[in-house]
Each structure stands twice: as C-alpha cells, then as structure tokens.
Scaffold this motif. Sequence first.
Motif, mmCIF file in Angstrom:
data_model
loop_
_atom_site.group_PDB
_atom_site.id
_atom_site.type_symbol
_atom_site.label_atom_id
_atom_site.label_comp_id
_atom_site.label_asym_id
_atom_site.label_seq_id
_atom_site.Cartn_x
_atom_site.Cartn_y
_atom_site.Cartn_z
ATOM 1 N N ALA A 79 -10.090 -5.746 -52.742
ATOM 2 C CA ALA A 79 -10.091 -6.339 -51.402
ATOM 3 C C ALA A 79 -10.323 -7.836 -51.417
ATOM 4 C CB ALA A 79 -11.159 -5.671 -50.541
ATOM 5 N N SER A 80 -10.569 -8.405 -52.591
ATOM 6 C CA SER A 80 -10.902 -9.828 -52.642
ATOM 7 C C SER A 80 -9.744 -10.703 -52.212
ATOM 8 C CB SER A 80 -11.359 -10.216 -54.051
ATOM 9 O OG SER A 80 -10.300 -10.065 -54.994
ATOM 10 N N HIS A 81 -8.532 -10.165 -52.230
ATOM 11 C CA HIS A 81 -7.375 -10.916 -51.741
ATOM 12 C C HIS A 81 -6.722 -10.193 -50.567
ATOM 13 C CE1 HIS A 81 -5.199 -8.935 -55.441
ATOM 14 N NE2 HIS A 81 -5.529 -8.057 -54.539
ATOM 15 N N GLY A 82 -7.554 -9.665 -49.697
ATOM 16 C CA GLY A 82 -7.062 -9.045 -48.472
ATOM 17 C C GLY A 82 -6.243 -7.801 -48.746
ATOM 18 N N VAL A 83 -5.098 -7.710 -48.058
ATOM 19 C CA VAL A 83 -4.259 -6.512 -48.153
ATOM 20 C C VAL A 83 -3.147 -6.675 -49.193
ATOM 21 C CG1 VAL A 83 -4.706 -5.796 -45.768
ATOM 22 C CG2 VAL A 83 -2.778 -7.324 -46.262
ATOM 23 N N ARG A 84 -3.300 -7.616 -50.102
ATOM 24 C CA ARG A 84 -2.206 -7.899 -51.033
ATOM 25 C C ARG A 84 -1.874 -6.721 -51.948
ATOM 26 N NH1 ARG A 84 0.741 -11.997 -51.982
ATOM 27 N NH2 ARG A 84 -0.590 -13.440 -50.840
ATOM 28 N N ASP A 85 -2.860 -5.936 -52.373
ATOM 29 C CA ASP A 85 -2.534 -4.749 -53.170
ATOM 30 C C ASP A 85 -1.535 -3.870 -52.431
ATOM 31 O OD1 ASP A 85 -3.971 -5.291 -55.449
ATOM 32 O OD2 ASP A 85 -5.614 -3.896 -55.026
ATOM 33 N N TYR A 86 -1.802 -3.625 -51.149
ATOM 34 C CA TYR A 86 -0.902 -2.788 -50.357
ATOM 35 C C TYR A 86 0.463 -3.457 -50.186
ATOM 36 C CZ TYR A 86 -5.202 -0.347 -48.884
ATOM 37 O OH TYR A 86 -6.385 0.339 -48.833
ATOM 38 N N ALA A 87 0.458 -4.736 -49.867
ATOM 39 C CA ALA A 87 1.713 -5.447 -49.638
ATOM 40 C C ALA A 87 2.576 -5.450 -50.894
ATOM 41 C CB ALA A 87 1.436 -6.875 -49.175
ATOM 42 N N ASP A 88 1.977 -5.696 -52.033
ATOM 43 C CA ASP A 88 2.743 -5.707 -53.279
ATOM 44 C C ASP A 88 3.234 -4.312 -53.642
ATOM 45 O OD1 ASP A 88 2.298 -8.415 -53.429
ATOM 46 O OD2 ASP A 88 0.787 -8.302 -55.014
ATOM 47 N N ASP A 98 16.096 -0.616 -53.850
ATOM 48 C CA ASP A 98 17.117 -1.652 -53.667
ATOM 49 C C ASP A 98 17.422 -1.865 -52.183
ATOM 50 O OD1 ASP A 98 18.870 -3.622 -54.557
ATOM 51 O OD2 ASP A 98 20.575 -2.238 -54.712
ATOM 52 N N LEU A 99 16.365 -2.067 -51.406
ATOM 53 C CA LEU A 99 16.501 -2.261 -49.963
ATOM 54 C C LEU A 99 16.454 -3.749 -49.633
ATOM 55 C CD1 LEU A 99 14.121 0.536 -48.601
ATOM 56 C CD2 LEU A 99 16.594 0.662 -49.022
ATOM 57 N N ALA A 100 17.403 -4.201 -48.837
ATOM 58 C CA ALA A 100 17.466 -5.605 -48.413
ATOM 59 C C ALA A 100 17.598 -5.667 -46.900
ATOM 60 C CB ALA A 100 18.648 -6.304 -49.074
ATOM 61 N N ASP A 101 17.305 -6.838 -46.322
ATOM 62 C CA ASP A 101 17.367 -7.036 -44.869
ATOM 63 C C ASP A 101 16.622 -5.923 -44.138
ATOM 64 O OD1 ASP A 101 18.912 -9.395 -45.063
ATOM 65 O OD2 ASP A 101 20.724 -8.193 -45.298
ATOM 66 N N VAL A 102 15.396 -5.723 -44.544
ATOM 67 C CA VAL A 102 14.578 -4.603 -44.085
ATOM 68 C C VAL A 102 13.919 -4.934 -42.752
ATOM 69 C CG1 VAL A 102 12.507 -3.250 -44.618
ATOM 70 C CG2 VAL A 102 14.152 -3.803 -46.431
ATOM 71 N N HIS A 103 13.901 -3.942 -41.860
ATOM 72 C CA HIS A 103 13.065 -4.000 -40.663
ATOM 73 C C HIS A 103 11.701 -3.416 -41.036
ATOM 74 C CE1 HIS A 103 16.373 -5.046 -37.963
ATOM 75 N NE2 HIS A 103 17.091 -4.089 -38.522
ATOM 76 N N LEU A 104 10.656 -4.237 -41.026
ATOM 77 C CA LEU A 104 9.310 -3.787 -41.349
ATOM 78 C C LEU A 104 8.577 -3.350 -40.085
ATOM 79 C CD1 LEU A 104 7.949 -6.481 -43.845
ATOM 80 C CD2 LEU A 104 8.640 -4.143 -44.394
ATOM 81 N N VAL A 113 -0.510 -5.432 -43.407
ATOM 82 C CA VAL A 113 0.296 -5.315 -44.622
ATOM 83 C C VAL A 113 1.670 -5.940 -44.428
ATOM 84 C CG1 VAL A 113 1.367 -3.701 -46.250
ATOM 85 C CG2 VAL A 113 -0.940 -3.249 -45.376
ATOM 86 N N VAL A 114 2.337 -5.647 -43.304
ATOM 87 C CA VAL A 114 3.684 -6.187 -43.117
ATOM 88 C C VAL A 114 3.642 -7.687 -42.828
ATOM 89 C CG1 VAL A 114 4.631 -3.960 -42.430
ATOM 90 C CG2 VAL A 114 3.852 -5.544 -40.659
ATOM 91 N N LEU A 115 2.580 -8.182 -42.195
ATOM 92 C CA LEU A 115 2.464 -9.634 -42.015
ATOM 93 C C LEU A 115 2.272 -10.336 -43.358
ATOM 94 C CD1 LEU A 115 0.368 -10.177 -38.767
ATOM 95 C CD2 LEU A 115 2.836 -10.381 -39.090
ATOM 96 N N VAL A 128 10.150 -7.864 -37.948
ATOM 97 C CA VAL A 128 8.832 -7.262 -38.149
ATOM 98 C C VAL A 128 8.353 -6.714 -36.809
ATOM 99 C CG1 VAL A 128 6.409 -7.700 -38.709
ATOM 100 C CG2 VAL A 128 8.214 -8.746 -40.102
ATOM 101 N N THR A 129 7.882 -5.470 -36.817
ATOM 102 C CA THR A 129 7.283 -4.877 -35.622
ATOM 103 C C THR A 129 5.844 -4.507 -35.931
ATOM 104 O OG1 THR A 129 9.417 -3.966 -34.915
ATOM 105 C CG2 THR A 129 7.430 -3.045 -33.906
ATOM 106 N N LEU A 130 4.941 -4.982 -35.090
ATOM 107 C CA LEU A 130 3.519 -4.689 -35.206
ATOM 108 C C LEU A 130 3.158 -3.638 -34.163
ATOM 109 C CD1 LEU A 130 2.275 -8.395 -35.366
ATOM 110 C CD2 LEU A 130 2.813 -6.889 -37.304
ATOM 111 N N VAL A 131 2.537 -2.544 -34.601
ATOM 112 C CA VAL A 131 2.176 -1.451 -33.702
ATOM 113 C C VAL A 131 0.653 -1.360 -33.666
ATOM 114 C CG1 VAL A 131 2.483 0.987 -33.165
ATOM 115 C CG2 VAL A 131 4.295 -0.251 -34.401
ATOM 116 N N ASN A 132 0.064 -1.715 -32.529
ATOM 117 C CA ASN A 132 -1.402 -1.734 -32.401
ATOM 118 C C ASN A 132 -2.030 -2.321 -33.669
ATOM 119 O OD1 ASN A 132 -0.301 0.503 -30.617
ATOM 120 N ND2 ASN A 132 -2.405 0.425 -29.895
ATOM 121 N N PRO A 133 -1.633 -3.548 -34.051
ATOM 122 C CA PRO A 133 -2.042 -4.082 -35.353
ATOM 123 C C PRO A 133 -3.471 -4.596 -35.360
ATOM 124 C CG PRO A 133 -0.835 -5.753 -34.156
ATOM 125 C CD PRO A 133 -0.781 -4.498 -33.297
#
Length: 351
Positions: A79-88, A98-104, A113-115, A128-133
């Motif tokens: 957690a020392s670098h926030g949500v980066r483990d999840y994002a990576d 092999d997904l490109a032009d993704v809607h997150l 995570v998506v931000l 990017v769509t944030l749902v109750n973020p």
Amino acid sequence: MNSTLTPGVVAVRVDTPRLAVNTLQLDGRTAGDPVVFVHGNVSSSVFWQPAMVLLPGQFRPVAVDLRGFGGTDALPVDASHGVRDYADDVAGVLDALDLADVHLVGWSLGGAVVLQMLLDAPDRYASVTLVNPVSPYGFGGTRGADGQLCDPSAAGSGGGAANPDFVARLASGDRGAEAATSPRQVLLSSYVKPPFVPADLDVYVESMLSTVVGDDNYPGDHVAVAAWPGVGPGRRGVLNTMAPTNLRLDGLAGIDPKPPIRWIRGSDDVIVSDTSLFDLANLGSIGAVPDWPGDDVAPPQPMLAQTRAVLERYSAAGGTTSEVVIDDTGHTPHVEKPAEFVAALVDGFAR
C-alpha cells in the motif's frame, strides 16, 4: 465459483507475468469495443454481472477480480504506493488479452484503480467511468475539497479504521443475518439502499466472503498515533492503499490526451458520501465513535466535493466530464438499477 455465475457469463483465468487473474466474460463474445470492469472493496467481479449481460452487442465486457478477491491470486498488497499494485495487475490483463482503446469502469475502490491507470497511460483508454468512486484523496483523514490532511499521520484512515467485528465475521465466513456487522447485513444496509434486496443476494455474500483477510490483504496493518481516534495507516493491505498519505490522484488535469470521464453514483450512497457512515470522523460527529475532537480537528471528509473538484479541474484543462445521479439508489447502482446504469454507461462512451 461457477455456481455464482449468471447464464451466459463464464470465468476465464488470465495468466500474466505478475499473477493469475480471474475474469468474467460473456460466452462467445470475443470481439467488440472492450469494457473492463474493476470492482470495489470486499466484493468481486460477480457484482458486475447484471451490467455485463445488458451491455449492447458491440461491446466486449471483461470484469476483473483484484488480487485477494474472488478467484485471483491472493498476493500481498503493497500500500505504500497507493493502488498501484491493483492498477498494474489490471494493466497486465489488458496486455495478456491484447485489448486496446479500452473503456475503463471502476466502482468504489475500483474507481481509484482506473484513475491510477488513466494517469499512467492516458492514450490507452477510450473513456473512464467512475461508479460511486472513492475520493481521489482516499478514504478518511482529509478535509476540504482539496484533500488537505487533518493530521500529518492521516489518523482515522487505513487498516485500523475497519470495524473489527465485521473483519472477524468476514474471516470466519459468517453467512448469517443475525448481527448488524455480518457481511449479509452490511450489504443490505450499506451496499444497497434498504429495503432493496438483490435477487442474487447469496451470490453477493459469497463474493464478499471471497475476500482474503489479513495484514497483507483486507483490511491491512495499522499503527497507533497520538491524534484522534488513535489509529493511522500502515503500509500493507487494502485499506492502506486508500490512506491519503499513500493515495493522491488529483493530477488528472495534466494528462494528455484526456479521455472523457463520466461519474455515475447512487443518490443515497452511505459509503462514499460527504456524510459517510464508514468515515470515522463523521461517525464521531454523530456520537458513534467516542471522544470526537470536533470539526476544527477532525471534520467529516467531503468525499463527493473532493471528486467533483478534481473533475472540474480536468474539465477546465480541456477534458470532458459528466455526472449522472441515479435516484433512490445506494452504493451499487449496477446491481440495484442495472438497466438505468447501463444506459448511463453507454451514453458516456459516446461522448
């Protein structure tokens, strides 16, 4: 977990160099504009199923289990670098498929995570769509729309802010409804707006119980601090990824390109709110946590105001943003009102 799946939804395990990730996809839908769904805390990808099956045929939904949730490997969370483990981890799934032009699409914790993914590689995403973020400044321990720390220790945030009885019941696999702190009752009182009861309630309870409990996962470790309420964030586990000393996602205005960002939220969310029932400062202000030192020291976190301020700066810098409020709905509009949610989601893709 196949007994938890809606007809037409299949579990697909994706091996990446980082870990093996469980995903949910629609059987036979291997083409179309990719829509990647990232779930929130104490849940898993199964919460996305009502939205996945309603998504129009031109889209290919992929819902990801984060590490330590659902069927994904239970690796420790730094957690020392926030949500980066999840994002990576999620970015690794996009590479593997092999997904490109993704809607997150990110819900609650998944919104952070998506931000983070957007900040890391803005040219990779169509929207990017944030749902109750969760707020871009994390959960707990901040004041004002600009996310200033209430105390340098970030007291009141992180792994020590979890309700210990809820954590114990989660760890024990409590499926009952007797205690207010049981996973089932927390879902019914806080994930959704009462008196709504999901048709697949048992499925969602099992999803909550898939959460790996411990200092390396949920809720994480914590430290004693001098400031009220006496606990501060550690460096490991889920809740510490959202501590304001570890997470700060307010640099969106500086990215280029700027994909459109849509914010969808339930009008009656009690988890992510300017008066959150999970924010220790707000609970102190209503007498639920003793010895609250007052607004001057530990005001309730203005979570909605913080998200709105960051998105307004993004818009002022040339980005496109929109906010959709789904009435009479709690923390899970994709479960409570999936048709209305999907309509708002797809409309956001077109902007």
